[in-house]
Design an enzyme around this catalytic site. Structure first.
Site, short mmCIF file in Angstrom:
data_model
loop_
_atom_site.label_atom_id
_atom_site.label_comp_id
_atom_site.label_asym_id
_atom_site.label_seq_id
_atom_site.Cartn_x
_atom_site.Cartn_y
_atom_site.Cartn_z
CG HIS A 133 5.61 2.32 5.63
ND1 HIS A 133 4.51 2.96 6.16
CD2 HIS A 133 5.77 2.83 4.37
CE1 HIS A 133 4.03 3.81 5.27
NE2 HIS A 133 4.76 3.75 4.17
CB CYS A 189 3.77 5.32 12.24
SG CYS A 189 4.10 3.68 11.62
N1 ARG Z 1 -2.35 4.38 7.29
C1 ARG Z 1 -1.00 4.75 7.00
C2 ARG Z 1 -0.58 4.20 5.66
O1 ARG Z 1 -0.97 3.09 5.35
C3 ARG Z 1 -0.08 4.29 8.08
C4 ARG Z 1 1.31 4.80 7.96
C5 ARG Z 1 2.24 4.24 9.00
N2 ARG Z 1 3.48 4.91 8.98
C6 ARG Z 1 4.68 4.33 9.08
N3 ARG Z 1 5.72 5.09 9.22
N4 ARG Z 1 4.82 3.04 9.02
O2 ARG Z 1 0.09 4.82 4.88
#
Ligand code: ARG
Length: 273
Positions: A172, A266
């Site tokens: 991300h 996150c």
């Molecule tokens: N386990 C989640 C996923 O893989 C983590 C999300 C993390 N969020 C972020 N904004 N980077 O989607």
């Protein structure tokens, strides 16, 4: 002597989701290890401390109720993108998270937001979309569709710069880049391609480069109010770099939520009403 006035804080409003149902029950990023134990009570304590940190800084925190069976819902940044009161809902890449989009859209509708749009293309909210104050930055390569950039620009009526992510650990955009204020950002150069690094150099006057060891503890997954930067406690080098530049780093222990591949940012969705 550091002159704090050079880095003025502005009060923010955040949406957060308590990790009552947190766990790592599937793997959709390289950080997630369903075979390793998680401690939901510890996740709740760490999350509560993060919320209290925001409140102590004078920010407003809204809460969305978590849904059982959606362990990643704690990562509120992925729930939507909000600028100028307009809400673009998320559309998730993986079926394990699909139902979160509706839960977040419902919250926005119930909370009186007038301009709530459902997304046509895959976009994972503020996880992949960041706002500089003038321009939207749209990450793609692992989660959000490249084509989501046009939709994002149309919905918010703002210019969009697309940034390709190339390292699966930084899946991300908010794991590799943090906007500190409208002219300053910190990032991990190796998570971007050449075009992305050039674009970022053109967008910010000051760019802080994170070292491998700070990126690897998701140190860039940080939340800035223009002066205070809440970042993972293990990112000691990055905290020092921030201090040198006149920011005030605030450590958050997010070791449990890191097991899902997330840090403070996150867990935080900024509501730019
Ligand atoms: N386990 C989640 C996923 O893989 C983590 C999300 C993390 N969020 C972020 N904004 N980077 O989607």
């Amino acid at each position: 002597m550091i002159n704090w006035d050079e880095r003025p804080a502005t009060t923010r409003r955040y949406l957060m989701c308590p990790p009552w149902h947190f766990g790592v029950t599937y793997a959709i990023n390289p950080w997630m290890r369903p075979d390793q134990p998680t401690d939901t009570a510890a996740a709740i304590r760490q999350w509560a401390r993060l919320r209290d940190t925001y409140l102590a800084l004078g920010h407003d925190v809204r809460i969305i109720e978590p849904v059982a069976g959606l362990p990643d819902m704690v990562y509120a940044a992925n729930g939507a993108m909000v600028v100028g009161g307009t809400v673009l809902g998320a559309r998730f890449r993986y079926p394990q998270r699909t139902a979160e989009a509706g839960a977040y859209l419902d919250w926005f509708r119930r909370s009186g937001y007038q301009h709530v749009r459902e997304a046509e293309y895959v976009n994972e909210g503020e996880g992949d979309i960041l706002f500089t104050g003038r321009t939207l930055l749209a990450g793609y390569g692992f989660r959000s569709d490249e084509a989501a950039a046009q939709e994002i620009g149309r919905v918010f009526g703002l210019p969009v710069v697309s940034l390709r992510l190339v390292d699966p650990r930084y899946y991300h955009l908010d794991t590799a880049l943090c906007v500190l204020d409208s002219s300053t950002a910190m990032y991990y150069p190796a998570a971007f391609d050449d075009a992305g690094r050039v674009a970022l150099a053109g967008l910010f006057d000051e760019l802080i480069e994170a070292k491998d060891e700070d990126a690897e503890v998701l140190g860039l997954n940080a939340v800035s109010d223009g002066r205070h930067v809440v970042l993972p406690a293990q990112a000691q080098g990055l905290a020092g770099q921030l201090r040198q530049r006149g920011f005030e780093p605030i450590e958050a222990d997010m070791s449990e939520l890191l097991k899902g591949g997330g840090g403070p940012k996150c867990c935080t969705l900024e509501l730019r009403d």
